[in-house]
Design an enzyme around this catalytic site. Structure first.
Site, PDB file in Angstrom:
ATOM      1  N   SER A 186       0.862  -1.191   0.000  1.00 40.13           N
ATOM      2  CA  SER A 186       0.000   0.000   0.000  1.00 40.13           C
ATOM      3  C   SER A 186       0.894   1.235   0.000  1.00 40.13           C
ATOM      4  CB  SER A 186      -0.865   0.023   1.266  1.00 40.13           C
ATOM      5  OG  SER A 186      -1.447   1.304   1.453  1.00 40.13           O
ATOM      6  N   TYR A 201      -1.236  -0.484  10.403  1.00 41.12           N
ATOM      7  CA  TYR A 201      -1.507  -0.968   9.044  1.00 41.12           C
ATOM      8  C   TYR A 201      -0.398  -0.520   8.091  1.00 41.12           C
ATOM      9  CZ  TYR A 201      -3.749  -1.205   4.433  1.00 41.12           C
ATOM     10  OH  TYR A 201      -4.020  -1.446   3.112  1.00 41.12           O
TER      11      TYR A 201
HETATM   12  P1  NAP Z   1     -11.443  -6.154   0.985  1.00 42.83           P
HETATM   13  O1  NAP Z   1     -12.350  -5.670  -0.075  1.00 42.83           O
HETATM   14  O2  NAP Z   1     -11.778  -5.913   2.414  1.00 42.83           O
HETATM   15  O3  NAP Z   1     -11.212  -7.728   0.759  1.00 42.83           O
HETATM   16  C1  NAP Z   1     -10.382  -8.404   1.647  1.00 42.83           C
HETATM   17  C2  NAP Z   1     -10.229  -9.839   1.184  1.00 42.83           C
HETATM   18  O4  NAP Z   1      -9.305 -10.499   2.079  1.00 42.83           O
HETATM   19  C3  NAP Z   1     -11.523 -10.628   1.258  1.00 42.83           C
HETATM   20  O5  NAP Z   1     -11.515 -11.561   0.215  1.00 42.83           O
HETATM   21  C4  NAP Z   1     -11.426 -11.327   2.607  1.00 42.83           C
HETATM   22  O6  NAP Z   1     -12.169 -12.546   2.665  1.00 42.83           O
HETATM   23  C5  NAP Z   1      -9.938 -11.631   2.647  1.00 42.83           C
HETATM   24  N1  NAP Z   1      -9.387 -11.831   3.994  1.00 42.83           N
HETATM   25  C6  NAP Z   1      -9.444 -11.014   5.060  1.00 42.83           C
HETATM   26  N2  NAP Z   1      -8.801 -11.560   6.107  1.00 42.83           N
HETATM   27  C7  NAP Z   1      -8.334 -12.758   5.680  1.00 42.83           C
HETATM   28  C8  NAP Z   1      -7.603 -13.799   6.289  1.00 42.83           C
HETATM   29  N3  NAP Z   1      -7.226 -13.730   7.583  1.00 42.83           N
HETATM   30  N4  NAP Z   1      -7.301 -14.901   5.561  1.00 42.83           N
HETATM   31  C9  NAP Z   1      -7.682 -15.006   4.258  1.00 42.83           C
HETATM   32  N5  NAP Z   1      -8.383 -14.034   3.618  1.00 42.83           N
HETATM   33  C10 NAP Z   1      -8.691 -12.938   4.331  1.00 42.83           C
HETATM   34  O7  NAP Z   1      -9.952  -5.557   0.792  1.00 42.83           O
HETATM   35  P2  NAP Z   1      -9.208  -4.870  -0.458  1.00 42.83           P
HETATM   36  O8  NAP Z   1      -9.381  -3.418  -0.345  1.00 42.83           O
HETATM   37  O9  NAP Z   1      -9.531  -5.573  -1.725  1.00 42.83           O
HETATM   38  O10 NAP Z   1      -7.700  -5.160  -0.033  1.00 42.83           O
HETATM   39  C11 NAP Z   1      -6.893  -6.142  -0.652  1.00 42.83           C
HETATM   40  C12 NAP Z   1      -5.443  -5.802  -0.332  1.00 42.83           C
HETATM   41  O11 NAP Z   1      -5.152  -4.504  -0.859  1.00 42.83           O
HETATM   42  C13 NAP Z   1      -5.160  -5.711   1.176  1.00 42.83           C
HETATM   43  O12 NAP Z   1      -3.894  -6.271   1.443  1.00 42.83           O
HETATM   44  C14 NAP Z   1      -5.150  -4.227   1.438  1.00 42.83           C
HETATM   45  O13 NAP Z   1      -4.362  -3.892   2.552  1.00 42.83           O
HETATM   46  C15 NAP Z   1      -4.572  -3.709   0.140  1.00 42.83           C
HETATM   47  N6  NAP Z   1      -4.850  -2.296  -0.139  1.00 42.83           N
HETATM   48  C16 NAP Z   1      -6.120  -1.839  -0.252  1.00 42.83           C
HETATM   49  C17 NAP Z   1      -6.338  -0.480  -0.508  1.00 42.83           C
HETATM   50  C18 NAP Z   1      -7.724   0.106  -0.628  1.00 42.83           C
HETATM   51  O14 NAP Z   1      -7.864   1.338  -0.591  1.00 42.83           O
HETATM   52  N7  NAP Z   1      -8.763  -0.712  -0.788  1.00 42.83           N
HETATM   53  C19 NAP Z   1      -5.253   0.384  -0.651  1.00 42.83           C
HETATM   54  C20 NAP Z   1      -3.965  -0.123  -0.542  1.00 42.83           C
HETATM   55  C21 NAP Z   1      -3.773  -1.465  -0.293  1.00 42.83           C
HETATM   56  P3  NAP Z   1     -13.739 -12.577   3.147  1.00 42.83           P
HETATM   57  O15 NAP Z   1     -14.551 -12.017   2.007  1.00 42.83           O
HETATM   58  O16 NAP Z   1     -14.029 -14.017   3.389  1.00 42.83           O
HETATM   59  O17 NAP Z   1     -13.815 -11.709   4.373  1.00 42.83           O
END
Ligand code: NAP
Length: 248
Positions: free
Chosen positions: A143, A157
């Site tokens: 991130s 985070y």
């Molecule tokens: P999201 O929409 O909240 O989706 C999270 C995913 O991770 C879901 O599939 C969830 O499964 C799964 N998950 C959560 N805890 C888990 C665990 N302990 N074991 C296995 N799976 C797990 O998140 P996102 O925004 O797509 O984020 C994906 C990645 O991008 C993360 O690493 C996040 O830090 C990074 N990121 C996001 C942003 C942003 O603005 N969105 C920015 C920078 C980086 P369930 O559906 O079963 O809960």
């Protein structure tokens, strides 16, 4: 060339978008999720409709046995892996570090750092040519918070993502002669449910307006560079930490 990949946290958000793009290339995808089976099954159906193959695999990345089982399940369904996307991650409520409960910091590091390391270790074991693998690519989802620090929001985070940058750089150097490329993508604000799970459903839209491009990213805009890094088109890219943050 068709590939077999495992994406952690592929039931929603950036992981889901990456799975759909892989499906459109007719790749085979292990769709890992933590608890939301229905969402994961719907991603499987979407990948199949796009022309790929997929299997939903429940497993908590912070549990070693479950990580090994999710790699086993993907290889049992589709054969040896070519790529792994270490994407699963959690955020938490905004507050200064001084306010944080120890249990919150611990869970965040358990999932975002310990879990990612378990997945990276397993990927190194399965892909390395000296261990019987056929080489491949690992993409780690970091991130931009790793360089912004996220003060007053979630320094824990941000620091967990700093560890992802270091993991990508170090592992790329370890695996360079094993036929395995390792890279990190650093998304900026992206419109996913992670913000709602951290108590701020409007965060991406609200803060997106303050960024150079004036908006948050769509998950597909993060998935595209992830797919490129997994693909043979990125054959000489390793150890890179790629900002996908709209200039932020
Ligand atoms: P999201 O929409 O909240 O989706 C999270 C995913 O991770 C879901 O599939 C969830 O499964 C799964 N998950 C959560 N805890 C888990 C665990 N302990 N074991 C296995 N799976 C797990 O998140 P996102 O925004 O797509 O984020 C994906 C990645 O991008 C993360 O690493 C996040 O830090 C990074 N990121 C996001 C942003 C942003 O603005 N969105 C920015 C920078 C980086 P369930 O559906 O079963 O809960």
């Amino acid at each position: 060339m068709s590939k077999t990949i495992l994406i952690t946290g592929a039931s929603r958000g950036i992981g889901r978008a990456t799975a759909l793009l892989a499906g459109a290339r007719c790749w085979s995808v292990g769709v890992n999720y933590a608890g939301n089976r229905q969402a994961a099954e719907s991603v499987v159906a979407e990948v199949e409709a796009a022309g790929g193959s997929a299997v939903a695999i429940q497993g908590d990345v912070a549990e070693e046995a479950e990580v090994i089982a999710m790699f086993d399940a993907t290889e049992a369904a589709f054969g040896p892996l070519d790529g792994v996307v270490i994407n699963a991650g959690i955020a938490a409520q905004s507050m200064p570090l001084a306010e944080m409960e120890a249990s919150r910091i611990k869970r965040l590091f358990d999932v975002n750092v310990y879990g990612a390391f378990l997945c990276a270790r397993e990927a190194a074991r399965r892909l390395s040519t000296s261990r019987g693998g056929r080489g491949g690519a690992i993409v780690i989802v970091s991130s931009v918070s790793s360089r912004l620090g996220s003060p007053f929001e979630f320094i824990d985070y941000a620091a967990s993502k700093g560890a992802m940058d270091t993991l990508a750089i170090g592992l790329a150097r370890e695996l360079g002669r094993e036929g395995v490329r390792v890279n990190a993508v650093r998304p900026g604000l992206t419109a996913t449910e992670i913000h709602a799970t951290a108590g701020q459903p409007d965060r991406a839209a609200r803060l997106g307006e303050t960024t150079p491009m004036g908006r948050a990213a769509e998950p597909s805009e993060i998935a595209e560079p992830i797919l490129w890094l997994l693909s043979d088109a990125a054959s000489y890219t390793s150890g890179a930490v790629l900002d996908v943050s709209g200039g932020r």
